[in-house]
Design a protein around this motif. Structure first.
Motif, short mmCIF file in Angstrom:
data_model
loop_
_atom_site.label_atom_id
_atom_site.label_comp_id
_atom_site.label_asym_id
_atom_site.label_seq_id
_atom_site.Cartn_x
_atom_site.Cartn_y
_atom_site.Cartn_z
N GLY A 89 0.81 -1.22 0.00
CA GLY A 89 0.00 0.00 0.00
C GLY A 89 0.84 1.27 0.00
O GLY A 89 0.30 2.37 0.10
N GLY A 90 2.18 1.12 -0.08
CA GLY A 90 3.06 2.28 -0.09
C GLY A 90 3.36 2.85 1.29
O GLY A 90 3.93 3.94 1.39
N VAL A 91 3.00 2.13 2.34
CA VAL A 91 3.24 2.59 3.70
C VAL A 91 4.66 2.17 4.12
O VAL A 91 5.05 1.01 3.94
CB VAL A 91 2.21 1.99 4.68
N LYS A 92 5.41 3.12 4.67
CA LYS A 92 6.76 2.84 5.12
C LYS A 92 6.74 1.99 6.38
O LYS A 92 6.07 2.33 7.35
CB LYS A 92 7.51 4.15 5.37
N LYS A 93 7.45 0.86 6.36
CA LYS A 93 7.51 -0.07 7.48
C LYS A 93 8.95 -0.23 7.93
O LYS A 93 9.88 -0.04 7.16
CB LYS A 93 6.97 -1.45 7.08
N TYR A 94 9.11 -0.61 9.19
CA TYR A 94 10.43 -0.87 9.76
C TYR A 94 10.46 -2.31 10.25
O TYR A 94 9.47 -2.81 10.76
CB TYR A 94 10.70 0.06 10.94
N THR A 95 11.62 -2.95 10.12
CA THR A 95 11.80 -4.29 10.67
C THR A 95 13.20 -4.38 11.27
O THR A 95 14.15 -3.81 10.73
CB THR A 95 11.57 -5.39 9.62
N THR A 96 13.30 -5.06 12.39
CA THR A 96 14.58 -5.27 13.05
C THR A 96 14.93 -6.74 12.95
O THR A 96 14.10 -7.60 13.25
CB THR A 96 14.53 -4.82 14.52
N GLU A 97 16.15 -7.01 12.49
CA GLU A 97 16.61 -8.37 12.28
C GLU A 97 17.95 -8.57 12.99
O GLU A 97 18.65 -7.62 13.29
CB GLU A 97 16.82 -8.63 10.79
N ILE A 98 18.27 -9.83 13.22
CA ILE A 98 19.59 -10.20 13.70
C ILE A 98 20.35 -10.71 12.49
O ILE A 98 19.95 -11.70 11.88
CB ILE A 98 19.55 -11.30 14.79
N VAL A 99 21.41 -10.00 12.09
CA VAL A 99 22.27 -10.46 11.00
C VAL A 99 23.33 -11.34 11.64
O VAL A 99 24.21 -10.86 12.36
CB VAL A 99 22.89 -9.28 10.23
N ALA A 100 23.24 -12.64 11.39
CA ALA A 100 24.13 -13.61 12.04
C ALA A 100 25.53 -13.53 11.44
O ALA A 100 25.70 -13.41 10.23
CB ALA A 100 23.57 -15.01 11.89
N GLU A 101 26.51 -13.61 12.33
CA GLU A 101 27.91 -13.66 11.92
C GLU A 101 28.48 -15.06 12.09
O GLU A 101 29.43 -15.43 11.41
CB GLU A 101 28.73 -12.64 12.72
N ASN A 102 27.91 -15.85 13.00
CA ASN A 102 28.28 -17.25 13.15
C ASN A 102 27.20 -17.96 13.95
O ASN A 102 26.36 -17.33 14.59
CB ASN A 102 29.67 -17.44 13.78
#
Length: 141
Positions: A89-102
């Motif tokens: 719908g063109g609505v700005k959303k935010y998401t928080t992720e864990i970018v794994a290193e190991n």
């Protein structure tokens, strides 16, 4: 002085890793991870579960796709990353992720009989060893 962005989680996979291949042959795997903690409330034991979105890149993503499955217990080290996107719908959303290193697979020895019965630690270091990815930080977001 620069800051520190370090996340350590031990939890169970909520589903099998979903792997996608991006332009240039870059692999990315994502899956939910559940961590739980227990505490006493009014004399009763209460368990609280938190869900985390895990993202793994390149070689680490390939290893995750091969060895990780829903329900497996895993130790993950990484960093928090928040990104934005627009929904349909063109609505700005935010998401928080864990970018794994190991990550390290945990659990009973019988959980890994097909993999030789040993715990193995997989890192995203850019070394030319089996099960390693690259350290380039050219993420597409």
């Amino acid at each position: 002085m620069s800051g520190i962005n370090k996340v350590i989680l031990v939890g169970h996979l909520g589903k099998d890793p979903e792997v996608r291949n991006l332009d240039g042959g870059v692999s990315v795997a994502s899956f939910p991870l559940a961590t739980s903690e227990s505490f006493n409330k009014d004399g009763r034991k209460v368990e609280q579960t938190e869900w985390h979105n895990i993202v793994m890149w390149r070689g680490l993503a390939d290893v995750a796709a091969k060895f990780l499955q829903k329900g497996k217990l895993v130790y993950i080290e990484g960093k928090l990353r928040t990104r934005t996107f627009e929904d349909k719908g063109g609505v700005k959303k935010y998401t928080t992720e864990i970018v794994a290193e190991n990550f390290t697979m945990l659990g009973r020895k019988s959980d890994f009989e097909n993999e030789g019965g040993q715990r193995q630690n997989y890192k995203n270091e850019g070394l030319e060893q089996s099960f390693n990815g690259t350290a380039d930080d050219d993420l597409p977001f």
